[in-house]
Design an enzyme around this catalytic site. Structure first.
Site, PDB file in Angstrom:
ATOM      1  N   LYS A 126       0.834  -1.220   0.000  1.00 23.42           N
ATOM      2  CA  LYS A 126       0.000   0.000   0.000  1.00 23.42           C
ATOM      3  C   LYS A 126       0.863   1.262   0.000  1.00 23.42           C
ATOM      4  O   LYS A 126       0.641   2.183  -0.775  1.00 23.42           O
ATOM      5  CB  LYS A 126      -0.942   0.014   1.225  1.00 23.42           C
ATOM      6  CG  LYS A 126      -1.866  -1.194   1.319  1.00 23.42           C
ATOM      7  CD  LYS A 126      -2.798  -1.117   2.510  1.00 23.42           C
ATOM      8  CE  LYS A 126      -2.124  -1.204   3.861  1.00 23.42           C
ATOM      9  NZ  LYS A 126      -1.492  -2.509   4.172  1.00 23.42           N
TER      10      LYS A 126
ATOM     11  N   ARG B  18     -10.240   0.535   7.902  1.00 22.47           N
ATOM     12  CA  ARG B  18      -9.892  -0.864   8.170  1.00 22.47           C
ATOM     13  C   ARG B  18     -11.051  -1.615   8.801  1.00 22.47           C
ATOM     14  O   ARG B  18     -10.957  -2.828   8.989  1.00 22.47           O
ATOM     15  CB  ARG B  18      -8.712  -0.911   9.142  1.00 22.47           C
ATOM     16  CG  ARG B  18      -7.353  -0.988   8.483  1.00 22.47           C
ATOM     17  CD  ARG B  18      -6.342  -0.784   9.587  1.00 22.47           C
ATOM     18  NE  ARG B  18      -5.135  -1.522   9.416  1.00 22.47           N
ATOM     19  CZ  ARG B  18      -4.013  -0.985   8.936  1.00 22.47           C
ATOM     20  NH1 ARG B  18      -3.986   0.263   8.550  1.00 22.47           N
ATOM     21  NH2 ARG B  18      -2.928  -1.712   8.861  1.00 22.47           N
TER      22      ARG B  18
ATOM     23  N   ARG C 153      11.950  -6.161   5.506  1.00 20.96           N
ATOM     24  CA  ARG C 153      11.905  -4.742   5.902  1.00 20.96           C
ATOM     25  C   ARG C 153      12.317  -4.578   7.367  1.00 20.96           C
ATOM     26  O   ARG C 153      13.002  -3.633   7.724  1.00 20.96           O
ATOM     27  CB  ARG C 153      10.505  -4.169   5.687  1.00 20.96           C
ATOM     28  CG  ARG C 153      10.469  -2.674   5.969  1.00 20.96           C
ATOM     29  CD  ARG C 153       9.123  -2.053   5.704  1.00 20.96           C
ATOM     30  NE  ARG C 153       8.116  -2.567   6.607  1.00 20.96           N
ATOM     31  CZ  ARG C 153       6.814  -2.268   6.536  1.00 20.96           C
ATOM     32  NH1 ARG C 153       6.387  -1.468   5.591  1.00 20.96           N
ATOM     33  NH2 ARG C 153       5.966  -2.756   7.391  1.00 20.96           N
TER      34      ARG C 153
ATOM     35  N   ARG D 115      -0.856  -9.228  12.792  1.00 17.59           N
ATOM     36  CA  ARG D 115      -1.370  -8.168  11.894  1.00 17.59           C
ATOM     37  C   ARG D 115      -2.141  -8.801  10.727  1.00 17.59           C
ATOM     38  O   ARG D 115      -3.192  -8.303  10.327  1.00 17.59           O
ATOM     39  CB  ARG D 115      -0.215  -7.306  11.366  1.00 17.59           C
ATOM     40  CG  ARG D 115       0.329  -6.342  12.421  1.00 17.59           C
ATOM     41  CD  ARG D 115       1.749  -5.896  12.118  1.00 17.59           C
ATOM     42  NE  ARG D 115       1.910  -5.148  10.886  1.00 17.59           N
ATOM     43  CZ  ARG D 115       3.083  -5.019  10.258  1.00 17.59           C
ATOM     44  NH1 ARG D 115       4.179  -5.596  10.722  1.00 17.59           N
ATOM     45  NH2 ARG D 115       3.155  -4.308   9.146  1.00 17.59           N
TER      46      ARG D 115
ATOM     47  N   ARG E 217      11.443  -1.421  11.637  1.00 18.63           N
ATOM     48  CA  ARG E 217      10.102  -1.085  12.145  1.00 18.63           C
ATOM     49  C   ARG E 217       9.731  -2.137  13.189  1.00 18.63           C
ATOM     50  O   ARG E 217       9.790  -3.335  12.891  1.00 18.63           O
ATOM     51  CB  ARG E 217       9.104  -1.041  10.980  1.00 18.63           C
ATOM     52  CG  ARG E 217       7.983  -0.045  11.234  1.00 18.63           C
ATOM     53  CD  ARG E 217       7.097   0.117  10.052  1.00 18.63           C
ATOM     54  NE  ARG E 217       5.829  -0.567  10.265  1.00 18.63           N
ATOM     55  CZ  ARG E 217       4.791  -0.477   9.445  1.00 18.63           C
ATOM     56  NH1 ARG E 217       4.882   0.253   8.356  1.00 18.63           N
ATOM     57  NH2 ARG E 217       3.678  -1.112   9.709  1.00 18.63           N
TER      58      ARG E 217
HETATM   59  P1  AP5 Z   1       4.673  -1.534   1.938  1.00 14.18           P
HETATM   60  O1  AP5 Z   1       4.465  -0.756   0.706  1.00 14.18           O
HETATM   61  O2  AP5 Z   1       5.160  -0.818   3.160  1.00 14.18           O
HETATM   62  O3  AP5 Z   1       3.365  -2.354   2.309  1.00 14.18           O
HETATM   63  P2  AP5 Z   1       2.113  -1.900   3.163  1.00 14.18           P
HETATM   64  O4  AP5 Z   1       0.939  -2.636   2.623  1.00 14.18           O
HETATM   65  O5  AP5 Z   1       2.035  -0.410   3.238  1.00 14.18           O
HETATM   66  O6  AP5 Z   1       2.563  -2.545   4.550  1.00 14.18           O
HETATM   67  P3  AP5 Z   1       2.565  -1.978   6.018  1.00 14.18           P
HETATM   68  O7  AP5 Z   1       3.341  -2.956   6.830  1.00 14.18           O
HETATM   69  O8  AP5 Z   1       3.022  -0.571   6.084  1.00 14.18           O
HETATM   70  O9  AP5 Z   1       1.026  -2.092   6.297  1.00 14.18           O
HETATM   71  P4  AP5 Z   1       0.267  -2.195   7.610  1.00 14.18           P
HETATM   72  O10 AP5 Z   1      -1.127  -2.183   7.148  1.00 14.18           O
HETATM   73  O11 AP5 Z   1       0.642  -3.328   8.494  1.00 14.18           O
HETATM   74  O12 AP5 Z   1       0.823  -0.943   8.383  1.00 14.18           O
HETATM   75  P5  AP5 Z   1       0.205   0.453   8.772  1.00 14.18           P
HETATM   76  O13 AP5 Z   1       1.343   1.374   8.841  1.00 14.18           O
HETATM   77  O14 AP5 Z   1      -0.973   0.805   7.952  1.00 14.18           O
HETATM   78  O15 AP5 Z   1       5.638  -2.752   1.576  1.00 14.18           O
HETATM   79  C1  AP5 Z   1       6.124  -3.637   2.568  1.00 14.18           C
HETATM   80  C2  AP5 Z   1       7.538  -4.075   2.171  1.00 14.18           C
HETATM   81  O16 AP5 Z   1       7.459  -4.827   0.973  1.00 14.18           O
HETATM   82  C3  AP5 Z   1       8.474  -2.894   1.885  1.00 14.18           C
HETATM   83  O17 AP5 Z   1       9.759  -3.192   2.368  1.00 14.18           O
HETATM   84  C4  AP5 Z   1       8.473  -2.789   0.347  1.00 14.18           C
HETATM   85  O18 AP5 Z   1       9.681  -2.257  -0.145  1.00 14.18           O
HETATM   86  C5  AP5 Z   1       8.268  -4.245  -0.059  1.00 14.18           C
HETATM   87  N1  AP5 Z   1       7.549  -4.380  -1.321  1.00 14.18           N
HETATM   88  C6  AP5 Z   1       6.490  -3.636  -1.771  1.00 14.18           C
HETATM   89  N2  AP5 Z   1       6.073  -4.069  -2.962  1.00 14.18           N
HETATM   90  C7  AP5 Z   1       6.873  -5.117  -3.295  1.00 14.18           C
HETATM   91  C8  AP5 Z   1       6.939  -5.990  -4.420  1.00 14.18           C
HETATM   92  N3  AP5 Z   1       6.104  -5.868  -5.441  1.00 14.18           N
HETATM   93  N4  AP5 Z   1       7.860  -6.958  -4.406  1.00 14.18           N
HETATM   94  C9  AP5 Z   1       8.737  -7.104  -3.367  1.00 14.18           C
HETATM   95  N5  AP5 Z   1       8.742  -6.300  -2.266  1.00 14.18           N
HETATM   96  C10 AP5 Z   1       7.812  -5.324  -2.245  1.00 14.18           C
HETATM   97  O19 AP5 Z   1      -0.359   0.134  10.228  1.00 14.18           O
HETATM   98  C11 AP5 Z   1       0.518  -0.148  11.317  1.00 14.18           C
HETATM   99  C12 AP5 Z   1      -0.312  -0.243  12.594  1.00 14.18           C
HETATM  100  O20 AP5 Z   1      -0.954   1.035  12.864  1.00 14.18           O
HETATM  101  C13 AP5 Z   1      -1.463  -1.244  12.567  1.00 14.18           C
HETATM  102  O21 AP5 Z   1      -1.044  -2.547  12.910  1.00 14.18           O
HETATM  103  C14 AP5 Z   1      -2.413  -0.643  13.610  1.00 14.18           C
HETATM  104  O22 AP5 Z   1      -1.960  -0.920  14.916  1.00 14.18           O
HETATM  105  C15 AP5 Z   1      -2.253   0.853  13.390  1.00 14.18           C
HETATM  106  N6  AP5 Z   1      -3.231   1.384  12.394  1.00 14.18           N
HETATM  107  C16 AP5 Z   1      -2.944   1.951  11.189  1.00 14.18           C
HETATM  108  N7  AP5 Z   1      -4.067   2.320  10.568  1.00 14.18           N
HETATM  109  C17 AP5 Z   1      -5.089   1.982  11.390  1.00 14.18           C
HETATM  110  C18 AP5 Z   1      -6.503   2.090  11.275  1.00 14.18           C
HETATM  111  N8  AP5 Z   1      -7.094   2.626  10.187  1.00 14.18           N
HETATM  112  N9  AP5 Z   1      -7.271   1.631  12.308  1.00 14.18           N
HETATM  113  C19 AP5 Z   1      -6.685   1.110  13.418  1.00 14.18           C
HETATM  114  N10 AP5 Z   1      -5.347   0.962  13.582  1.00 14.18           N
HETATM  115  C20 AP5 Z   1      -4.559   1.395  12.567  1.00 14.18           C
END
Ligand code: AP5
Length: 190
Positions: A14, A89, A128, A145, A134
């Site tokens: 994402k 979410r 990552r 997660r 992280r």
């Molecule tokens: P990346 O692009 O970072 O993937 P992502 O889907 O953004 O993954 P996240 O881990 O950031 O998502 P998340 O939903 O767990 O975290 P968030 O910050 O929203 O890519 C991941 C890795 O893969 C990178 O190293 C990238 O380089 C690599 N990659 C990408 N594409 C690739 C490809 N094609 N091939 C190979 N490698 C690739 O949430 C974190 C926490 O915050 C949650 O657990 C929760 O506690 C809280 N939170 C956030 N939003 C909410 C909400 N709306 N409600 C409640 N709690 C929330």
């Protein structure tokens, strides 16, 4: 103006794809994960409260996340539109977003889900974790997660699917291949 929700499990890309979409379509990026990590860094009351949930890979309660997102949205005025990354979410978050956008005479045009197998998600996030440190990129937290995503995803998908605003994209392959798939569905609704 185009408003997009980028949805998908942790590690589905994402954040990576948002960066490219922002550039191509000049959108404002609203990532609740990034906003929460910033709150944590600033040691705000919200950041301190969120930490307990984020460390375990649980969702921060709807009430807090919705209030935070709506405040951020109110501060932004972006003519070309927004990309919502990691929000909504839950069904409650999806409803709150719809209300807030309706008040501004706006709407979500498309919700795009990145579909990636669990094995690949874990591989990406462990990698990552080693590189960027992280703290939630640790195996047991990653697995939680993914479980939390699987529990909450369907009602959110149904919410947008009922409005014919849902598209699922294969999220494996190179970053550019996936980006091309995303752009194709966006162009179809523009
Ligand atoms: P990346 O692009 O970072 O993937 P992502 O889907 O953004 O993954 P996240 O881990 O950031 O998502 P998340 O939903 O767990 O975290 P968030 O910050 O929203 O890519 C991941 C890795 O893969 C990178 O190293 C990238 O380089 C690599 N990659 C990408 N594409 C690739 C490809 N094609 N091939 C190979 N490698 C690739 O949430 C974190 C926490 O915050 C949650 O657990 C929760 O506690 C809280 N939170 C956030 N939003 C909410 C909400 N709306 N409600 C409640 N709690 C929330």
């Amino acid at each position: 103006m185009i408003n997009l929700v980028l949805f998908g499990p942790p590690g589905s890309g994402k954040g990576t794809q948002s960066e490219k979409l922002i550039q191509k379509y000049s959108l404002a990026h609203l990532s609740t994960g990034d906003i929460l990590r910033n709150e944590l860094k600033q040691q705000t009351p919200l950041g301190k409260k969120a930490k307990a949930y984020m460390d375990k890979g649980e969702l921060v309660p709807d009430e807090e996340v919705i209030a935070m997102l709506l405040q951020t949205l109110d501060r932004q005025n972006h003519a070309n539109g927004f990309i919502f990354d990691g929000f909504p979410r839950t069904r409650e978050q999806a409803r709150a977003l719809r209300h807030a956008l309706t008040d501004k005479d706006m709407r979500i045009d498309l919700m795009i889900t990145l579909d990636v197998p669990k094995k690949e998600l874990i591989k990406r996030l462990l990698k990552r974790g080693q590189l960027s440190g992280r703290s939630d990129d640790e195996l047991s937290v990653i697995e939680n997660r993914i479980n939390v995503y699987n529990e909450q995803a369907q009602p959110v998908i149904d919410f947008y699917d009922k409005m014919h605003k849902y598209a699922s994209i294969e999220g494996t392959g190179t970053i550019d291949e996936i980006f091309a798939r995303i752009c194709a569905v966006i162009e179809a609704v523009k």
